[in-house]
Every structure is written in structure tokens, then in C-alpha cells.
Design a protein around this motif. Sequence first.
Motif, PDB file in Angstrom:
ATOM      1  N   THR A 299      45.656  47.731  43.606  1.00 28.33           N
ATOM      2  CA  THR A 299      44.875  47.537  42.374  1.00 28.33           C
ATOM      3  C   THR A 299      43.464  47.056  42.696  1.00 28.33           C
ATOM      4  O   THR A 299      42.584  47.096  41.829  1.00 28.33           O
ATOM      5  N   GLN A 300      43.252  46.622  43.935  1.00 30.04           N
ATOM      6  CA  GLN A 300      41.894  46.277  44.367  1.00 30.04           C
ATOM      7  C   GLN A 300      40.938  47.447  44.137  1.00 30.04           C
ATOM      8  O   GLN A 300      39.748  47.245  43.860  1.00 30.04           O
ATOM      9  N   LEU A 301      41.454  48.661  44.216  1.00 31.85           N
ATOM     10  CA  LEU A 301      40.623  49.852  44.024  1.00 31.85           C
ATOM     11  C   LEU A 301      40.089  49.950  42.598  1.00 31.85           C
ATOM     12  O   LEU A 301      39.064  50.597  42.355  1.00 31.85           O
ATOM     13  N   LEU A 302      40.767  49.298  41.649  1.00 28.96           N
ATOM     14  CA  LEU A 302      40.308  49.341  40.260  1.00 28.96           C
ATOM     15  C   LEU A 302      39.003  48.574  40.069  1.00 28.96           C
ATOM     16  O   LEU A 302      38.272  48.821  39.105  1.00 28.96           O
TER      17      LEU A 302
ATOM     18  N   LEU B  95      37.870  50.445  36.727  1.00 24.26           N
ATOM     19  CA  LEU B  95      38.771  51.568  36.523  1.00 24.26           C
ATOM     20  C   LEU B  95      40.048  51.072  35.845  1.00 24.26           C
ATOM     21  O   LEU B  95      40.380  49.886  35.892  1.00 24.26           O
ATOM     22  N   THR B  96      40.779  51.972  35.225  1.00 20.41           N
ATOM     23  CA  THR B  96      42.007  51.600  34.529  1.00 20.41           C
ATOM     24  C   THR B  96      43.226  51.925  35.377  1.00 20.41           C
ATOM     25  O   THR B  96      43.148  52.694  36.345  1.00 20.41           O
ATOM     26  N   ILE B  97      44.359  51.369  34.994  1.00 24.41           N
ATOM     27  CA  ILE B  97      45.593  51.611  35.735  1.00 24.41           C
ATOM     28  C   ILE B  97      45.932  53.098  35.758  1.00 24.41           C
ATOM     29  O   ILE B  97      46.536  53.597  36.713  1.00 24.41           O
ATOM     30  N   ASN B  98      45.532  53.831  34.734  1.00 24.62           N
ATOM     31  CA  ASN B  98      45.812  55.268  34.689  1.00 24.62           C
ATOM     32  C   ASN B  98      45.014  56.053  35.724  1.00 24.62           C
ATOM     33  O   ASN B  98      45.353  57.203  36.029  1.00 24.62           O
TER      34      ASN B  98
ATOM     35  N   ASN C  76      36.835  41.782  44.777  1.00 24.88           N
ATOM     36  CA  ASN C  76      36.160  42.966  44.249  1.00 24.88           C
ATOM     37  C   ASN C  76      35.512  43.771  45.373  1.00 24.88           C
ATOM     38  O   ASN C  76      34.935  43.202  46.305  1.00 24.88           O
ATOM     39  N   ILE C  77      35.613  45.089  45.274  1.00 30.24           N
ATOM     40  CA  ILE C  77      35.017  45.979  46.266  1.00 30.24           C
ATOM     41  C   ILE C  77      34.228  47.070  45.545  1.00 30.24           C
ATOM     42  O   ILE C  77      34.365  47.259  44.332  1.00 30.24           O
ATOM     43  N   LYS C  78      33.436  47.805  46.326  1.00 35.54           N
ATOM     44  CA  LYS C  78      32.600  48.854  45.741  1.00 35.54           C
ATOM     45  C   LYS C  78      32.952  50.255  46.236  1.00 35.54           C
ATOM     46  O   LYS C  78      32.423  51.239  45.719  1.00 35.54           O
TER      47      LYS C  78
END
Length: 289
Positions: free
Chosen positions: A48-51, A60-63, A14-16
Amino acid sequence: MKIRVSAVQYKLQNIKSFEEFSKQCEHYIRNAEEYGAEFVLFPEFFTTQLLSMGDGQNPLTINELPGFTEQYRDLFRTFAVQTGMHIIGGTHVIRKEDKLYNVAHLFYPDGRVEEQAKLHITPTEVQEWNMDKGESFRIFDTDKGKIAILTCYDIEFPEIVRMAKAQGADVIFCPSCTDDRHGFHRVRYTCHARAIENQVYVVVTGTVGSLTNVDFMRANFGQAAVITPNDIPFPPKGLMAEGELNDDMLITADLDLSLLYEVRERGSVTTWRDRRTDIYPDWNSTVEG
């Protein structure tokens, strides 16, 4: 001719901020650069780490992932230009005409960026993320020869690798993302099969770690490998290099293309030359290039 390749076992955590993502990517890039790599492979779905940058309980969602496309491309384009390496930047989800695609990106040292959408998509990608399959396949010319990029599930279909070899690809890069042993071994075993069938190198890697707040990315089971044909000039198990299972690391190996040409002509077996094209399709005559 020899090519030095590195493959990243990217640790999802997880990142911020995008800056955290950038710094983690740079760590692997600098590590590969220190080893003198000419090609670097990142895994499927590593962005996907950005989600995980949501508010904790509400990621955040995949969209929303396509919203990071320009930042992602600018970051990896800069890495490629600065280091002089070819970077297969894993895959990133992009949007085209209101459809989502899982797309591998090739970043050239001269700043060019090319794409290869995933051609075969899994039930989870369809049912949970409403993704569409890519419609075209190509190989990529580099100053080190021709390569192909086939993402995860793609490598499980022998026809597409036959097409890649018929068009001159000597190295197949396979970014993957698998969540358990079953998926991991499906990809690994078929990578070995494709290397044997077509007498090519296959470079594969996957995600490790966990995104604790992102659905379908909580579990990852991955390991990088550089896979060769099984013949006398190569390691007996067809493994030039292999990472430690589920560790945060990268591997590096030299690929000698002349050995491929040698075994195709006078190996213990000559699987490409011995195809029975009188019985099944001859990809040399059914594809362009």
C-alpha cells in the motif's frame, strides 16, 4: 534440520516512484541475505506504500493497487532467484473477476510464484475497501519442509492452523498489519496460542511507520517475532527472536525442526498427540494431504 528465517518490520513512508519502493525492498533483502536467511517474511499490506505516489493531496486508491501486480511480482521473483531465498512477499491486493483479494505471495528461488489469499477478512477490509475473502487453503512444499501462510486475522482462528499442522506444516508464516495496540496484541497472543496448540513455529511480522496521505494506513503498530512452543528445548517465553517495537529493522533466527519432533513425542506436554478427537474433529481425517 535447521531453517534460518528473517522477518522484516517494514517502514511505511510516503514515496514518489516505484523505484523508491524497489530500493527499500532491496535493502531488506540484502540485509537478510547477509545474515544467510533461507526464508524472508514481509508484512501484510506493505505494498500500500505505492498508493502514496499520488499527487500529495490525492493519493492513489485501493482499486489502483492491482495495477502494480506485475511489477511487484517481477521484482520479488528477481530477488528470490538472485539470492536463492524463499521470500514470503507480504501481501498484495490483486483483482480477479472484478473482485479485490488480499493475497500473500511465496516466491521460490527457482522463479515459481505461489499464492495464498487471506481467508478471514476484517470489517475494514470489507466496508472500506470492498474486498473478498479467499476460498481455498493450502500448504507449500519447499526443500526445507512444508510451510503455511496465514495472514493476520487468519491466525486468530485455531481451526485453520489445525488444518495446516494436519497437512504437515511445521512453520506458519504470518504477515500482519495492525494499527494499534489492541490489534497487535490480538495477533501476537494468538500466534503464541497456535504455536502451543500445534507444536509448530510461528514467524510473524507487521508494518511500522505511516503513510500520511493514505486512508487506513496512517497508523501502524508492529513488531516481528519468531515464536516457539513453550517447552524445555525452547526459550521459556516462547520467543526465539523479537524486534524492537515500531522500529525499522529485521530479525533473524534459526528454527530447529528436530526440536518440534522431539517435544511432540516426549515433551512436558504433548498437545498435538493429546487431542480429544473422540469429542471434537480430527483434522487428520478431514483434510487431504
